[in-house]
Scaffold this active site. Structure first.
Site, PDB file in Angstrom:
ATOM      1  N   CYS A  81       0.843  -1.202   0.000  1.00  0.00           N
ATOM      2  CA  CYS A  81       0.000   0.000   0.000  1.00  0.00           C
ATOM      3  C   CYS A  81       0.882   1.256   0.000  1.00  0.00           C
ATOM      4  CB  CYS A  81      -0.992  -0.031   1.159  1.00  0.00           C
ATOM      5  SG  CYS A  81      -2.351   1.160   0.970  1.00  0.00           S
ATOM      6  N   HIS A 188      -3.700  -4.781  -0.158  1.00  0.00           N
ATOM      7  CA  HIS A 188      -3.220  -5.382   1.090  1.00  0.00           C
ATOM      8  C   HIS A 188      -3.320  -6.901   0.995  1.00  0.00           C
ATOM      9  CE1 HIS A 188      -2.904  -1.778   3.693  1.00  0.00           C
ATOM     10  NE2 HIS A 188      -3.830  -1.295   2.886  1.00  0.00           N
ATOM     11  N   GLU A 190      -2.264  -9.012   3.097  1.00  0.00           N
ATOM     12  CA  GLU A 190      -2.549  -9.537   4.443  1.00  0.00           C
ATOM     13  C   GLU A 190      -4.022  -9.447   4.811  1.00  0.00           C
ATOM     14  OE1 GLU A 190      -2.110  -5.148   5.198  1.00  0.00           O
ATOM     15  OE2 GLU A 190      -1.306  -6.635   3.793  1.00  0.00           O
TER      16      GLU A 190
END
Length: 209
Positions: A81, A188, A190
């Protein structure tokens, strides 16, 4: 092989740490630039403003040590990001539109989506499709997959060969960039469930190559 998550005072480092734990990666949170020698690869997160984050990197000697780790110690890096945007030469994300220098690891500039022609609401938040432009190792096992985004700015590398995937949100913009051992994802991983975990596994395999 050990992955180090840079803790420079911004970013969701614990979400990334949890994701790496989920895929069984050997990882640590790095709280000081002097610890970079302990790891084989670096993950640079980022949430918030470009200027504030770059100032934190500069004032605590992170910038110099990260650049040295990439250019002279052959470590790999994944920016996530804002961490991806910080790889650029500069960003226009400032109150007076003055260009703010980035790390300069991948030549290019960061601009607001609306100044690039996007007429949709910003920030761009939620799931969106990522379209791979080549057979990069990061996309093995993935094909036109959705990932999770939260951003208002986009990083356009100077050289098209450094753009490895794009997404459409009013405009087409780069969502995965890469140059040699440096990678960045605007989304993202994650927070992107199974697809994000696959991409993180692929990055670790890339580091091991």
């Amino acid at each position: 092989m050990k992955i180090g998550i840079v803790n420079y005072g911004t970013g969701n480092i614990y979400s990334i740490s949890n994701a790496l734990n989920e895929i069984g990666a050997d990882q640590i949170v790095i709280n000081s630039p002097s610890e970079l020698h302990k790891v084989d690869a670096i993950i640079l997160p980022g949430v918030g403003g470009f200027a504030d984050s770059k100032n934190k990197l500069d004032s605590n000697n992170w910038s110099e040590e990260i650049i040295e780790s990439i250019n002279f110690k052959n470590k790999a890096l994944l920016g996530i990001c804002l961490g991806m945007q910080l790889l650029a030469d500069s960003s226009s994300e400032s109150s007076n539109n003055i260009e703010i220098p980035g790390l300069g690891l991948i030549p290019g500039k960061v601009n607001h989506l609306t100044t690039l022609g996007c007429n949709l609401r910003t920030p761009h938040v939620g799931w969106n499709s990522v379209n791979a432009m080549d057979k990069s190792i990061l996309f093995e096992g993935l094909n036109n997959t959705d990932f999770y985004f939260v951003h208002s700015y986009a990083f356009f590398p100077r050289d098209e060969e450094h753009i490895h995937a794009t997404t459409n949100y009013g405009i087409d913009f780069p969502t995965v960039v890469g140059k040699e051992r440096v990678w960045g994802t605007q989304f993202h991983p994650e927070k992107s469930s199974k697809s994000g975990f696959i991409l993180l596994k692929n990055f670790i395999r890339f580091v091991a190559c």
